[in-house]
Every structure is written in structure tokens, then in C-alpha cells.
Scaffold this motif. Structure first.
Motif, short mmCIF file in Angstrom:
data_model
loop_
_atom_site.label_atom_id
_atom_site.label_comp_id
_atom_site.label_asym_id
_atom_site.label_seq_id
_atom_site.Cartn_x
_atom_site.Cartn_y
_atom_site.Cartn_z
N TRP A 1 87.67 64.23 53.47
CA TRP A 1 88.22 65.58 53.60
C TRP A 1 89.07 65.64 54.88
CZ3 TRP A 1 88.48 69.87 56.73
CH2 TRP A 1 88.72 71.11 56.11
N MET A 2 90.37 65.74 54.73
CA MET A 2 91.28 65.71 55.88
C MET A 2 91.63 67.10 56.40
SD MET A 2 92.19 62.51 56.57
CE MET A 2 93.88 62.23 57.09
N ALA A 3 91.76 68.05 55.50
CA ALA A 3 92.18 69.41 55.83
C ALA A 3 91.91 70.26 54.59
CB ALA A 3 93.67 69.43 56.19
N ALA B 1 85.08 64.24 70.71
CA ALA B 1 84.16 64.83 69.73
C ALA B 1 82.71 64.51 70.10
CB ALA B 1 84.47 64.27 68.35
N PRO C 1 96.00 59.45 67.85
CA PRO C 1 95.33 60.17 66.76
C PRO C 1 94.52 59.17 65.93
CG PRO C 1 97.68 60.65 66.81
CD PRO C 1 97.46 59.50 67.73
N PHE D 1 82.99 63.31 58.45
CA PHE D 1 84.30 62.72 58.70
C PHE D 1 84.96 63.51 59.81
CE2 PHE D 1 88.90 62.36 57.80
CZ PHE D 1 89.03 60.99 57.62
N ARG D 2 85.55 62.82 60.77
CA ARG D 2 86.14 63.53 61.90
C ARG D 2 87.54 63.01 62.20
NH1 ARG D 2 84.78 67.38 66.32
NH2 ARG D 2 86.72 67.27 67.45
N ARG D 3 88.49 63.94 62.18
CA ARG D 3 89.83 63.61 62.66
C ARG D 3 89.86 64.04 64.12
NH1 ARG D 3 94.29 65.99 58.62
NH2 ARG D 3 95.64 64.51 59.69
N THR D 4 90.33 63.16 64.97
CA THR D 4 90.35 63.49 66.39
C THR D 4 91.31 62.52 67.07
OG1 THR D 4 88.95 63.65 68.36
CG2 THR D 4 88.29 62.03 66.73
N ARG D 5 91.03 62.21 68.32
CA ARG D 5 91.85 61.22 69.01
C ARG D 5 90.95 60.19 69.66
NH1 ARG D 5 91.82 62.03 74.46
NH2 ARG D 5 90.69 63.91 75.04
#
Ligand code: ZN
Lengths: 188, 109
Positions: free
Chosen positions: A67-69, A127, A148, A139-143
């Protein structure tokens, strides 16, 4: 046809954790209405895993749905399947508002494996990686430092990390530095 | 350090994962507006000590813009909310009133 290679073939560092470049992986970006039944079946049909909830990743072997967005999904498939599977999704969603792109060659994927994997990642990402806050399935989008990135846990001690291919060397060096066996933290 | 919950991801995003977008709920001065109105739209911003409404983008995450209400003096976050509104939600304003009685904002007047 020229043989395709991953960004840093065979890159490996055995330190506080084992850092490895995971080789080529098929990655398909799918944007659209994540609540739509047709999109669900197109995505799960290709990935063969359950549709993820908000902030989740369902990954089995080289297949997965992340799940990205609210309107974006990342579909993981074996590299050799990516083009064909992208086309299959486009066909399945023809006539609906969506976007599907094979982004396999735009990315690099690393694994960080070992009991200290949380610690190593926590040195690089803002995070919260406390076991109460981040677990396999999330799931984590971060840096990671200035790059990125996105990651999930394959199991309690293994992270899979996605970054842009153009930043592969930078991200690998970051992970190697964070995994320096002389610099443990002992937080988690 | 500021931590804002992205209303689209539910993620508690660190300030360094976000891009600031400045003051929220600004109305564009459209065709027919005076030079002074257009100048105000372009350049004039609140700089309150206290309750403030801002736009932020979850740039290292889902990529979406959203709104946040915080106190500029203490960095207390009152809440975050969707970008698809032209004013803060009523419940949020009531919550802020409970914490900062008598607070003012220019778009309320
Ligand atoms: Zn977000």
C-alpha cells in the motif's frame, strides 16, 4: 538482446546485520481507485496475495502487494513477469481510470537481515521502528538519510528495502555504515 | 521536532519527511482583483504566535498535501485534516477553543 543487470549485482556486507542487494525484482506501480473491485482482482490476480490494508504489505517470496498511498499500489512480481503482468493489468482495467507502469528498472532492492536489523535501519530513518510500532505486515515509505525509500519486514529480523536505482550506491553505503559492527546501539 | 499524522496514510510522519507549504486557506485573488488584493494574495501572510493553520505535503510518503493546525509557540499539534477543504473542520476549531480560549485567525473574521 542485452542482458539486464540489477544496480549493484552481488553487493554484500556482513556486519552487524547482513546487507545484500537482492537482485532484479519486478515492480509495477498501479494508481487508481483502491476501493474498486476490478482493481482489487487485477492486482491480486497478478500478485497472488491478499489485498493490503492502509500502510500494509502482503509479500510472499517474490510476489507482493504494498500500500503506497490512498490511490497507489506497488505490485511485486518476479522480474521476468513484470512486463507481461503490467500488460495483463492494463487489459483488466481497460476503460477505468487508472495508471499502470512497469518500474522494475527504476528501483533497487536490498535486504538487511539479522537480530540488529531494526537498529541498523533506525539509524537511517526518522520512522519509529520499535517492535510495538512496526511489525511484519506493515509497510513504510520514508527516507534513509537523504534518499527516499520504502521498507517492510519479511520476518521479525529481515527488512526488505526499496530505493531508486540512481541512488543504489548511496543507499548501500548508508546501510554498510549503519551496520558497522563496531557501532551497535542496543536500543531495541 | 514536529510529528504530524498524515490524514491519508495514518502515518505519524516526522517533520523531515514532510515539505512545508506555508499558510493554509488562502484564497486566490482572481481576475478583476486590484493590484493590492493580488499583492496580498501573493505575499502577505500571518505570522501568529499561537494557533496557526498550515499546508504540508507528505513528500517522503504518499505524496499528498494535507492541512495541519498547530501552536507556533509550543509546537503543540491540534490536528491534521484533508486538503479538500477551504476552512478547518468545526470539531477541530472547537477542540482548539478548549485549549486556547479566545484564539483568533484572520479567516474566521
Ligand atoms: Zn501520507
Amino acid at each position: 538482446m542485452a542482458e539486464t543487470t540489477s544496480a549493484l549485482p552481488g553487493a554484500r556486507f556482513d556486519g552487524a546485520v547482513l546487507i545484500e542487494e537482492a537482485g532484479l525484482r519486478g515492480m509495477i506501480t498501479l494508481k487508481g481507485d483502491l476501493a474498486a473491485t476490478r482493481l482489487h482482482s487485477a492486482a491480486t490476480g497478478v500478485a497472488g496475495v491478499d489485498f493490503p490494508g492502509q500502510g500494509e504489505a502482503n509479500c510472499v517470496g517474490e510476489h507482493g502487494l504494498c500500500w503506497m498511498a490512498p490511490d497507489e499500489l506497488l505490485i511485486l512480481v518476479p522480474y521476468a513477469r513484470a512486463a507481461e503482468d503490467s500488460a495483463a493489468i492494463a487489459t483488466a482495467l481497460a476503460g477505468t481510470h487508472h495508471l499502470v507502469t512497469n518500474v522494475s528498472d527504476a528501483r533497487v532492492i536490498f535486504t538487511a537481515a539479522g537480530p540488529a536489523a531494526r537498529e541498523v535501519l533506525a539509524k537511517l530513518t526518522p520512522a519509529d521502528l520499535h517492535p510495538d510500532s512496526f511489525r511484519p505486515g506493515q509497510f513504510r515509505r520514508t527516507r534513509l538519510a537523504q534518499a527516499p525509500a520504502a521498507y517492510w519486514m519479511r520476518d521479525a529480523e529481515t527488512f526488505e528495502i526499496i530505493a531508486f536505482r540512481s541512488m543504489a550506491a548511496y543507499v548501500f553505503d548508508l546501510l554498510v555504515g549503519a551496520a558497522n559492527p563496531a557501532a551497535p546501539v542496543g536500543r531495541y | 521536532m514536529l510529528i504530524l499524522r498524515c490524514p491519508y496514510c495514518g502515518i505519524d510522519a516526522d517533520e523531515t519527511e514532510l515539505t512545508p507549504g506555508g499558510e493554509a486557506h488562502i484564497t486566490r485573488a482572481g481576475p478583476g482583483s486590484s493590484d493590492a488584493e493580488f499583492e496580498a494574495y501573493l505575499f502577505l501572510r500571518e505570522n501568529p504566535k499561537g494557533v496557526h493553520f498550515e499546508r504540508w505535503r507528505h513528500s517522503y510518503g504518499c505524496g499528498k498535501w494535507f492541512h495541519a493546525a498547530r501552536c507556533t509557540a509550543t509546537n503543540e499539534v491540534f490536528g491534521t485534516y484533508s486538503a479538500q477543504v477551504t476552512a478547518p473542520p468545526k470539531e477541530l476549531c472547537q477542540k482548539i477553543s478548549g485549549k486556547r480560549p479566545g484564539w483568533l485567525s484572520r479567516w474566521l473574521s
